[in-house]
Design an enzyme around this catalytic site. Sequence first.
Site, short mmCIF file in Angstrom:
data_model
loop_
_atom_site.label_atom_id
_atom_site.label_comp_id
_atom_site.label_asym_id
_atom_site.label_seq_id
_atom_site.Cartn_x
_atom_site.Cartn_y
_atom_site.Cartn_z
N HIS A 47 -12.50 -54.41 -37.67
CA HIS A 47 -11.56 -55.15 -36.84
C HIS A 47 -10.53 -54.20 -36.23
CE1 HIS A 47 -7.98 -57.88 -36.30
NE2 HIS A 47 -8.91 -58.55 -35.65
N ASP A 89 -11.42 -60.69 -33.24
CA ASP A 89 -10.97 -61.60 -34.30
C ASP A 89 -12.11 -62.48 -34.79
OD1 ASP A 89 -8.47 -60.48 -33.96
OD2 ASP A 89 -7.54 -62.29 -33.12
#
Length: 122
Positions: A47, A89
């Site tokens: 991420h 996300d």
Amino acid sequence: HLLKFNKMIKFETRKNAIPFYAFYGCYCGWGGRXXXXXXXXXCCFVHDCCYGKXXXXXXXWDLYPYXXXSGYLTCGKGTWCEEQICECDRVAAECLRRSLSTYKYGYMFYPDSRCRGPSETC
């Protein structure tokens, strides 16, 4: 956007990002260093890399459209930056769901001082 990311994590894992992921391992939360300690920490590392490739840190505060329906998250139309951050996300939240069986409570609130060794590279 951090609030949207929290909602995605909650949708996928049924856990709140705080306290379960905000300070988990060496990469979940702000920053990161050393080796990813568990599968969930690797999701956070990827991420971080995704955010780094997609846009400047300022884009992380952009509100983006997304929908959660029929058990799936989908990113909506927005600016290029919003779409990229939403995808980062979404993919991370799905990764955290896949790693639920390996979640280790000992990595919650993990101190940075225990993050040793060479750092991962994107």
